[in-house]
Design a protein around this motif. Sequence first.
Motif, PDB file in Angstrom:
ATOM      1  N   UNK A 100       3.557   4.567 -10.845  1.00 30.38           N
ATOM      2  CA  UNK A 100       3.949   5.913 -10.409  1.00 30.38           C
ATOM      3  C   UNK A 100       2.799   6.603  -9.685  1.00 30.38           C
ATOM      4  N   UNK A 101       1.589   6.480 -10.205  1.00 36.16           N
ATOM      5  CA  UNK A 101       0.418   7.102  -9.568  1.00 36.16           C
ATOM      6  C   UNK A 101       0.141   6.474  -8.201  1.00 36.16           C
ATOM      7  N   UNK A 102       0.256   5.154  -8.119  1.00 33.37           N
ATOM      8  CA  UNK A 102       0.044   4.473  -6.840  1.00 33.37           C
ATOM      9  C   UNK A 102       1.118   4.887  -5.830  1.00 33.37           C
ATOM     10  N   UNK A 103       2.365   5.010  -6.281  1.00 35.29           N
ATOM     11  CA  UNK A 103       3.452   5.433  -5.392  1.00 35.29           C
ATOM     12  C   UNK A 103       3.214   6.852  -4.882  1.00 35.29           C
ATOM     13  N   UNK A 104       2.653   7.708  -5.719  1.00 36.54           N
ATOM     14  CA  UNK A 104       2.326   9.073  -5.288  1.00 36.54           C
ATOM     15  C   UNK A 104       1.240   9.051  -4.211  1.00 36.54           C
ATOM     16  N   UNK A 105       0.316   8.114  -4.317  1.00 35.68           N
ATOM     17  CA  UNK A 105      -0.711   7.970  -3.280  1.00 35.68           C
ATOM     18  C   UNK A 105      -0.079   7.501  -1.975  1.00 35.68           C
ATOM     19  N   UNK A 106       0.812   6.523  -2.059  1.00 38.27           N
ATOM     20  CA  UNK A 106       1.499   6.019  -0.862  1.00 38.27           C
ATOM     21  C   UNK A 106       2.232   7.160  -0.164  1.00 38.27           C
ATOM     22  N   UNK A 107       2.920   7.979  -0.940  1.00 38.83           N
ATOM     23  CA  UNK A 107       3.639   9.129  -0.368  1.00 38.83           C
ATOM     24  C   UNK A 107       2.650  10.116   0.245  1.00 38.83           C
ATOM     25  N   UNK A 108       1.549  10.368  -0.424  1.00 38.09           N
ATOM     26  CA  UNK A 108       0.552  11.305   0.080  1.00 38.09           C
ATOM     27  C   UNK A 108      -0.103  10.843   1.370  1.00 38.09           C
TER      28      UNK A 108
END
Length: 185
Positions: A100-108
Motif C-alpha cells: 500500500x505504501x509503495x502504491x501511494x508512492x507510485x501514485x504520487x
Amino acid sequence: MPFSGPSWVSQFPGSHRLEDLVEPFRTNVQNFVDALQAAGAEVTISATLRPPQRAHLMHYSFQVAKGICTPQSVATFPGVDIQWVHLDATGAPDHAGSITAAAAMVAGYDIVFAPVLESRHTQGLAVDMTISWIGDLTMTDGNGLRVTISTLPRNGGNADLHGIGETYGVIKLLTDPPHWSSDGH
C-alpha cells in the motif's frame, strides 16, 4: 529509518530546467523549443534531469506495488535511508502495508510506465515536454529550412514534428507521449 510512503515523493526532486541537461543535448533542445515557440506553439517542460536517488525510489516503488519484487528484496542505495518493509502492531512484517505504501508512492510520482534505474533522464539526455498549437505550424527546422506542419494531431504526437525534432538532435520516443531524448530512448 523512515518507512516507504508518499512522503518520499518530495525527496530528491527532479528538474524541469533545460539548463540541467548535458551538452550538446541542452543546446539542441533549447534551439528546438525556441523554434517551436517562435512559430506559436505552446511548450511545457515537465521533466529533465532525474537524480539517481529519485530513479531508485520510483523504480522500486513500482516494483513493490506491482508485486514484481518483495519489499525485503529491494536493494539499498547510498543516501536513500528508506525502510520498504512495514511492520504491523506486533512488529511483524506487514506485506499488505508495504505494498500500500509503495502504491501511494507510485501514485504520487504519477508513474505511467515502469521506471528504470538508469535512463536518459538520469544522464541529462531526455526531456518530457507537452507541445501543442492551433492551425498550421510553420517553423524553422534544425537545418534552417522553413517547414509547415498541416497534419494532425497538433501536438507532440505529430509525425511531421518528430522529423523536425530529429533535425535538432531531439528524438521522439513514440511509446511515451511527452518523452524526447538524444537517441529516442
